[in-house]
Design a protein around this motif. Structure first.
Motif, short mmCIF file in Angstrom:
data_model
loop_
_atom_site.label_atom_id
_atom_site.label_comp_id
_atom_site.label_asym_id
_atom_site.label_seq_id
_atom_site.Cartn_x
_atom_site.Cartn_y
_atom_site.Cartn_z
N THR A 171 -12.48 -96.85 -27.13
CA THR A 171 -11.29 -96.58 -27.94
C THR A 171 -11.59 -95.98 -29.30
O THR A 171 -10.68 -95.55 -29.99
CB THR A 171 -10.51 -97.88 -28.17
N GLY A 172 -12.85 -95.98 -29.69
CA GLY A 172 -13.20 -95.55 -31.04
C GLY A 172 -13.27 -96.70 -32.02
O GLY A 172 -13.69 -96.52 -33.17
N HIS A 173 -12.87 -97.91 -31.59
CA HIS A 173 -12.89 -99.08 -32.46
C HIS A 173 -13.81 -100.19 -31.94
O HIS A 173 -14.19 -101.07 -32.70
CB HIS A 173 -11.47 -99.64 -32.63
N ALA A 223 -14.20 -89.52 -27.34
CA ALA A 223 -14.47 -88.69 -28.52
C ALA A 223 -15.95 -88.35 -28.68
O ALA A 223 -16.51 -88.47 -29.76
CB ALA A 223 -13.94 -89.38 -29.78
N VAL A 224 -16.57 -87.90 -27.60
CA VAL A 224 -17.98 -87.51 -27.67
C VAL A 224 -18.06 -86.14 -28.34
O VAL A 224 -17.51 -85.16 -27.83
CB VAL A 224 -18.61 -87.44 -26.27
N PRO A 225 -18.71 -86.03 -29.49
CA PRO A 225 -18.76 -84.74 -30.19
C PRO A 225 -19.62 -83.73 -29.46
O PRO A 225 -20.66 -84.07 -28.90
CB PRO A 225 -19.36 -85.11 -31.55
N TRP A 226 -19.15 -82.49 -29.43
CA TRP A 226 -19.89 -81.38 -28.84
C TRP A 226 -20.26 -81.65 -27.37
O TRP A 226 -21.27 -81.17 -26.88
CB TRP A 226 -21.15 -81.08 -29.65
N ALA A 227 -19.41 -82.42 -26.68
CA ALA A 227 -19.73 -82.80 -25.30
C ALA A 227 -19.83 -81.60 -24.38
O ALA A 227 -20.63 -81.59 -23.44
CB ALA A 227 -18.66 -83.76 -24.78
N LEU A 254 -13.31 -91.74 -40.45
CA LEU A 254 -13.13 -92.66 -39.33
C LEU A 254 -14.29 -92.63 -38.35
O LEU A 254 -14.41 -93.52 -37.50
CB LEU A 254 -11.82 -92.32 -38.60
N SER A 255 -15.12 -91.61 -38.43
CA SER A 255 -16.22 -91.48 -37.47
C SER A 255 -17.20 -92.64 -37.59
O SER A 255 -17.63 -93.01 -38.68
CB SER A 255 -16.96 -90.15 -37.72
N LEU A 256 -17.54 -93.23 -36.45
CA LEU A 256 -18.46 -94.36 -36.37
C LEU A 256 -17.96 -95.58 -37.14
O LEU A 256 -18.73 -96.43 -37.56
CB LEU A 256 -19.86 -93.96 -36.86
N GLY A 257 -16.64 -95.64 -37.33
CA GLY A 257 -16.05 -96.81 -37.95
C GLY A 257 -15.55 -96.55 -39.35
O GLY A 257 -16.28 -96.00 -40.17
#
Length: 377
Positions: free
Chosen positions: A131-133, A157-161, A355-358
């Motif tokens: 969920t990102g959280h 939300a995997v960056p540059w996937a 918000l990235s990584l918390g």
């Protein structure tokens, strides 16, 4: 402690300045006007220039064609990249490669690291969980089936996937241990679905359904994920610092030229005080960033584990970069929202980095847990 940068670290920062000098922050369509992704892929031309400047192999040993530098050097380069909103997976690919080097087997190192250092292979990390959280390592399960590992779960939300050739996926076992799985793009049982960040970049939801990996593609060393997570969080702080510094400079230039009642608005006390407060934010972000990077690079002992310094840095980065861009928007007036002016892009990127990584609250909670477990004398 001495935060004076070494000659090698300074050389890396100067090389980065040269590579990023020609990058325009508004080189792609505005995220405010684009319903999907601002571009189908990362900036491949810039990626090639970074490879030519040996900036993709900073953390790799010389036997893999690298410079053998540390997290501080990487953060210096990331700081420069954020000033121009460079659209490259520099943090993710460098961090993943460093984790493979530090904890992976010889077969994985030989197969991935030389090519990653030359820019021929792009790595990314699935670090946001379902969920990102929630903790990323709890979103995917890993179980052994003979000589293979089987993965099931979802990472969001995997960056540059869609650019990455290999995605590093943290996963938990039945015994509570965390492993890192190296999942190739298009691997059987691994499916990507499009997502989009506030900055307009194309992310991926990675679904793993009985995805089988050979033992050589799974890192099961203790502490590998924790180390990589701390490096990614610290690198995110470096990106926030570089972005914030550029935004404050833009604000200073604008308020020095914009006049009201015959005077530049920068001379008004209310404007000067707000800008001064944001300068203090940036200096706090900088001090806590280098403290965290130094702990990771040196392995030096402290009252708390390195995760404590990383949490402090991320708290300041998340809150500080938000305050910087909000003040910049306020002092720019309506001009700050003009899509022909790049400030709105920096605001969108800042929200993603915040918000990235918390967010700050998540790291405040983590810091509280560390303080409870390691009482200070």
């Amino acid at each position: 402690m001495d935060f004076t940068f070494t000659e090698e670290q300074q050389a890396a920062a100067e090389a980065a300045k040269g590579v990023f000098a020609g990058v325009a922050p508004d080189a792609v369509p505005s995220p405010a006007l684009t319903p999907g992704a601002v571009a189908d892929a990362c900036d491949r031309a810039l990626w090639a220039r970074l490879a030519d400047a040996d900036l993709l192999s900073l953390l790799l040993d010389s036997r893999y064609g690298g410079a053998g530098l540390d997290a501080i050097a990487l953060c210096l380069v990331l700081r420069e990249s954020a000033r121009v909103l460079a659209r490259v997976p520099l943090l993710e690919s460098s961090g993943a490669a460093a984790a493979v080097q530090a904890f992976g087997g010889e077969e994985a190192k030989s197969a991935l690291l030389p090519r990653a250092g030359r820019g021929e292979l792009v790595l990314t990390v699935a670090a946001h969980g379902r969920t990102g959280h929630d903790p990323a390592e709890l979103a995917v399960t890993a179980r052994q089936d003979g000589a293979a590992w089987v993965l099931d779960g979802v990472q969001t939300a995997v960056p540059w996937a869609y650019d990455a050739d290999v995605t590093v996926v943290p996963a938990h076992t039945a015994t509570g241990r965390t492993v890192l799985a190296l999942v190739p793009r298009g691997h059987e049982g691994a499916v990507l679905a499009e997502q989009f960040s506030t900055s307009g970049e194309r992310l991926g939801e990675l679904r793993l359904e009985s995805a089988r990996l050979a033992a050589r593609d799974v890192i099961d060393a203790d502490g590998a994920w924790e180390w990589l997570r701390d490096l990614l969080a610290t690198g995110t702080c470096a990106l926030a610092l570089g972005l914030g510094e550029r935004v404050l400079r833009m604000t200073g230039e604008y308020t020095s030229e914009r006049e009201q009642f015959g005077f530049p608005i920068a001379t008004f006390q209310a404007v000067a005080v707000q800008a001064a407060d944001r300068y203090i934010d940036l200096r706090a972000m900088e001090a806590t960033l280098w403290q965290a990077a130094w702990r990771i690079a040196s392995g030096a002992p402290g009252a708390l584990p390195p995760a404590g310094d990383v949490a402090v840095a991320k708290i300041w980065a998340a809150e500080g970069v938000r305050r910087v861009v909000q003040t910049a928007q306020h002092l720019h007036g309506g001009f700050g929202a003009d899509v022909d002016y790049p400030l709105h892009r920096y605001h969108a990127w800042a929200k993603y980095l915040e918000l990235s990584l918390g967010p700050a609250a998540a790291h405040e909670e983590a810091l509280g847990d560390l303080l409870a477990a390691h009482p200070l004398a």
